[in-house]
Design an enzyme around this catalytic site. Structure first.
Site, PDB file in Angstrom:
ATOM      1  N   LYS A 195       0.867  -1.192   0.000  1.00 19.10           N
ATOM      2  CA  LYS A 195       0.000   0.000   0.000  1.00 19.10           C
ATOM      3  C   LYS A 195       0.898   1.235   0.000  1.00 19.10           C
ATOM      4  CE  LYS A 195      -1.659   2.932   2.754  1.00 19.10           C
ATOM      5  NZ  LYS A 195      -1.616   4.162   1.935  1.00 19.10           N
ATOM      6  N   GLU A 270      10.194   1.342  10.126  1.00 17.02           N
ATOM      7  CA  GLU A 270      11.179   2.381   9.786  1.00 17.02           C
ATOM      8  C   GLU A 270      10.495   3.718  10.020  1.00 17.02           C
ATOM      9  OE1 GLU A 270      14.137   1.649   9.217  1.00 17.02           O
ATOM     10  OE2 GLU A 270      14.151  -0.384   8.432  1.00 17.02           O
ATOM     11  N   CYS A 304      13.870  11.121   6.425  1.00 14.72           N
ATOM     12  CA  CYS A 304      13.861  10.588   7.791  1.00 14.72           C
ATOM     13  C   CYS A 304      15.211  10.779   8.473  1.00 14.72           C
ATOM     14  CB  CYS A 304      13.483   9.115   7.762  1.00 14.72           C
ATOM     15  SG  CYS A 304      14.478   8.176   6.587  1.00 14.72           S
ATOM     16  N   GLU A 401      10.563  15.921  15.240  1.00 19.50           N
ATOM     17  CA  GLU A 401      10.848  15.822  13.813  1.00 19.50           C
ATOM     18  C   GLU A 401       9.921  16.799  13.089  1.00 19.50           C
ATOM     19  OE1 GLU A 401       9.475  12.315  11.640  1.00 19.50           O
ATOM     20  OE2 GLU A 401      11.378  12.302  10.565  1.00 19.50           O
TER      21      GLU A 401
HETATM   22  P1  NAD Z   1       2.408   8.305   8.078  1.00 15.82           P
HETATM   23  O1  NAD Z   1       2.690   7.464   9.259  1.00 15.82           O
HETATM   24  O2  NAD Z   1       1.360   9.340   8.165  1.00 15.82           O
HETATM   25  O3  NAD Z   1       2.010   7.389   6.831  1.00 15.82           O
HETATM   26  C1  NAD Z   1       2.824   6.325   6.405  1.00 15.82           C
HETATM   27  C2  NAD Z   1       1.973   5.296   5.708  1.00 15.82           C
HETATM   28  O4  NAD Z   1       1.078   4.741   6.665  1.00 15.82           O
HETATM   29  C3  NAD Z   1       1.105   5.842   4.569  1.00 15.82           C
HETATM   30  O5  NAD Z   1       1.050   4.896   3.529  1.00 15.82           O
HETATM   31  C4  NAD Z   1      -0.257   5.983   5.227  1.00 15.82           C
HETATM   32  O6  NAD Z   1      -1.317   5.890   4.316  1.00 15.82           O
HETATM   33  C5  NAD Z   1      -0.248   4.785   6.162  1.00 15.82           C
HETATM   34  N1  NAD Z   1      -1.154   4.901   7.304  1.00 15.82           N
HETATM   35  C6  NAD Z   1      -1.613   6.021   7.920  1.00 15.82           C
HETATM   36  N2  NAD Z   1      -2.449   5.683   8.927  1.00 15.82           N
HETATM   37  C7  NAD Z   1      -2.503   4.332   8.956  1.00 15.82           C
HETATM   38  C8  NAD Z   1      -3.171   3.386   9.784  1.00 15.82           C
HETATM   39  N3  NAD Z   1      -3.978   3.768  10.785  1.00 15.82           N
HETATM   40  N4  NAD Z   1      -2.986   2.064   9.545  1.00 15.82           N
HETATM   41  C9  NAD Z   1      -2.176   1.649   8.554  1.00 15.82           C
HETATM   42  N5  NAD Z   1      -1.528   2.502   7.721  1.00 15.82           N
HETATM   43  C10 NAD Z   1      -1.683   3.825   7.930  1.00 15.82           C
HETATM   44  O7  NAD Z   1       3.820   8.935   7.662  1.00 15.82           O
HETATM   45  P2  NAD Z   1       4.147   9.885   6.442  1.00 15.82           P
HETATM   46  O8  NAD Z   1       3.675  11.253   6.754  1.00 15.82           O
HETATM   47  O9  NAD Z   1       3.684   9.253   5.166  1.00 15.82           O
HETATM   48  O10 NAD Z   1       5.735   9.810   6.424  1.00 15.82           O
HETATM   49  C11 NAD Z   1       6.542  10.629   7.177  1.00 15.82           C
HETATM   50  C12 NAD Z   1       7.200   9.842   8.278  1.00 15.82           C
HETATM   51  O11 NAD Z   1       7.877   8.709   7.729  1.00 15.82           O
HETATM   52  C13 NAD Z   1       8.266  10.641   8.990  1.00 15.82           C
HETATM   53  O12 NAD Z   1       8.195  10.412  10.368  1.00 15.82           O
HETATM   54  C14 NAD Z   1       9.553  10.071   8.414  1.00 15.82           C
HETATM   55  O13 NAD Z   1      10.692  10.259   9.217  1.00 15.82           O
HETATM   56  C15 NAD Z   1       9.196   8.639   8.248  1.00 15.82           C
HETATM   57  N6  NAD Z   1      10.108   7.973   7.296  1.00 15.82           N
HETATM   58  C16 NAD Z   1      10.994   7.047   7.783  1.00 15.82           C
HETATM   59  C17 NAD Z   1      11.901   6.428   6.921  1.00 15.82           C
HETATM   60  C18 NAD Z   1      12.905   5.420   7.452  1.00 15.82           C
HETATM   61  O14 NAD Z   1      13.531   4.735   6.651  1.00 15.82           O
HETATM   62  N7  NAD Z   1      13.106   5.315   8.753  1.00 15.82           N
HETATM   63  C19 NAD Z   1      11.892   6.749   5.570  1.00 15.82           C
HETATM   64  C20 NAD Z   1      10.979   7.698   5.113  1.00 15.82           C
HETATM   65  C21 NAD Z   1      10.086   8.299   5.997  1.00 15.82           C
END
Ligand code: NAD
Length: 497
Positions: A195, A270, A304, A401
């Site tokens: 997804k 992650e 990230c 962050e």
């Molecule tokens: P997010 O947690 O809002 O969303 C991430 C994913 O989770 C999306 O696909 C979203 O649709 C899905 N999601 C949201 N709510 C959900 C739920 N209740 N159940 C299941 N899935 C759900 O994060 P974001 O805004 O997309 O990304 C930013 C974050 O990601 C930042 O904190 C960033 O640091 C982190 N990030 C980490 C890495 C790493 O490798 N550690 C890499 C990139 C981004």
């Protein structure tokens, strides 16, 4: 077939139609309940596409297709070498389509298209080729157990795939993050339901067309766009999933982990970061300044591992503050396809409000706003790159962050104190050390609490190295052999001789 057609002259490349349906069991289909969501271009606020949003029933169908391939389907019959051939073919197709994928990322993420073209996508090709290489080398071990009541024994272990992996990704580097999930899982023989983030779906849809083209057995990889609270949640709680591999925020990561614990499901998380960059008094600023700047400016700071807390020895503090201010001022905000552009737009209005909210807090809490902080007068979710100085390690812009182009520079006199401040965070993803004294660098690398440390230069994680965080930055590792371990179970078989 529902498709979008993107103007052929965007980015100077011809972009084919992108299918905006779900990719389930090797076929494209609309959502069973007709659900869709809109894709907005962050740099223009124009509506780019309407994409199918997978319902619970569609997630069921995707998991069933993946299960069918895992449990006795054509995929389960392939040897490791044959899986490797398919992964190599996918790498070749991605390499051929780098311009297309870079253009889609420029449109969808709002970042300058040269970034994915030069950095992310060659890395994605490398990731698929790296794991293609592992596919026929996933071996067990011979172990000699202690004799049991005098009877000698021999034992061996087998690394077996987990089953169906549910992959949920973030939007900031969408193709790269998808590759980190798909490549190790497939090399190890799992099947996948992916997804993608609703804010950056187009590259995943193009990947689906490449998966179709190179001949993975239908249902091996299913791509189900949709919103997090609906499609993502349906995938995370699905009883047919053996592992969830999640990249995103700690808040959603926690929910996924709690759900996974209820079902005793494997999980890799992650999550976010607030990574320190430590600049020692002997650092060569000609090398360090450009690296420090890239650390919070690349991809609009939506990385990230962005190095946004910059601890500088007081002998170099003024030079670093001035140098970073100059780097921020020289950034050209603009259209992702303009050759002059060095920074694009934030992903959406919510993110823009978040970033500008933190900028306001930074000044309120006593940090000096050295440069930036404003929203330019133009369409799109742009914000000026921003440098703060001073204010301490306890204020919100030092703790949280932000996920935007905002750096805080703080002085130190004592190295032990700098390390203590660097470690005084709930995150632990990455850390950067800038010094001419390599012995000192190695000592500090051992002391900083982070999953990855870069000395005198950052870069995207290498396909051969483990990637992941500690504390709120996550659980588990992706990439390298660690990625194979995270995609397999080790079974032991003991023989009494
Ligand atoms: P997010 O947690 O809002 O969303 C991430 C994913 O989770 C999306 O696909 C979203 O649709 C899905 N999601 C949201 N709510 C959900 C739920 N209740 N159940 C299941 N899935 C759900 O994060 P974001 O805004 O997309 O990304 C930013 C974050 O990601 C930042 O904190 C960033 O640091 C982190 N990030 C980490 C890495 C790493 O490798 N550690 C890499 C990139 C981004």
């Amino acid at each position: 077939m529902s498709t979008i057609s993107i103007a052929p002259d965007i980015g100077g490349v011809s972009v084919p139609k992108v299918n905006t349906q779900l990719f389930v069991d090797g076929s494209w289909c609309d959502a069973s309940d007709g659900g869709t969501f809109d894709v907005i271009a962050p740099a223009s606020e124009a509506e780019l596409a309407t994409v199918a949003a997978a319902s619970d029933a569609d997630v069921d169908a995707a998991v069933a297709a993946a299960r069918g391939q895992f449990d006795g389907g054509e995929w389960s019959q392939l040897s490791g070498a044959q899986r490797g051939i398919l992964l190599n073919r996918l790498a070749d197709a991605i390499e051929r389509d780098i311009e297309i994928l870079a253009t889609l990322e420029g449109l969808d993420v709002g970042r300058p298209a040269y970034e994915p073209r030069l950095v992310d996508l060659p890395h994605v090709v490398d990731v698929f080729r790296h794991f293609a290489g592992w596919a026929d080398k996933i071996e067990g071990r011979w172990v000699t157990p202690a004799p049991f009541f005098g009877q000698a024994r021999q034992a061996y272990t087998i690394r077996e795939p987990l089953g169906v992996v549910g992959a949920i990704t973030a939007w900031n580097a969408p193709t790269l993050i998808a590759s980190w999930k798909l490549a190790p899982a497939l090399a190890a023989g799992n099947t996948v339901v992916l997804k993608p983030a609703e804010d950056a779906t187009l590259t995943a849809l193009h990947l689906a067309s490449l998966i179709d083209e190179v001949g993975f057995p239908p249902g091996t990889i299913n791509i189900v766009p949709g919103l997090g609270e609906t499609t993502g949640a349906a995938l995370a709680r699905h009883p047919g999933i053996d592992k969830i591999s999640f990249t995103g925020s700690p808040e959603v990561g926690r929910q996924i982990a709690v759900q996974a614990a209820q079902d005793f499901r494997r999980v890799t998380l992650e999550l976010g970061g607030k990574s320190p960059q430590i600049v020692l008094g002997d650092a060569n600023l000609e090398v360090a300044l450009p690296g420090l700047a890239v650390g919070f400016l690349a991809n609009q700071g939506e990385i990230c591992a962005a190095g946004t807390r910059i601890f500088v020895h007081s002998s170099k503090y003024d030079d670093v503050v001035a140098g970073l201010a100059e780097a921020a001022k020289s950034v050209r905000l603009g259209d992702p396809f303009d050759a002059e552009t060095t920074m694009g737009a934030l992903i959406n209005e919510r993110q823009l409000e978040r970033v500008t909210g933190y900028i306001a807090k930074g000044s309120e809490e006593g940090a000096e706003l050295v440069t930036g902080g404003k929203r330019p007068e133009r369409p799109g979710y742009f914000v000026e790159p921003t440098v703060f100085a001073g204010g301490g390690n306890d204020i919100a812009i030092a703790r949280d962050e932000i996920f935007g182009p905002v750096a805080l520079v703080l002085p130190f006199d004592d190295i032990a104190d700098a390390v203590a401040q660097a470690n005084d965070t709930r995150y632990g993803l990455a850390a950067y050390i800038w010094t001419s004294d390599l012995s000192q660098a190695h000592r500090l690398a051992a002391k900083v609490r982070a999953g990855s440390v870069w000395i005198n230069g950052g870069a995207p994680p290498d396909a051969r190295l483990p990637w992941g965080g500690i504390k709120s930055s996550g659980v588990g590792r992706e990439l390298g052999w660690a990625g194979i371990e995270a995609s397999t179970e080790e079974k032991s078989v003991t023989i009494t001789l």
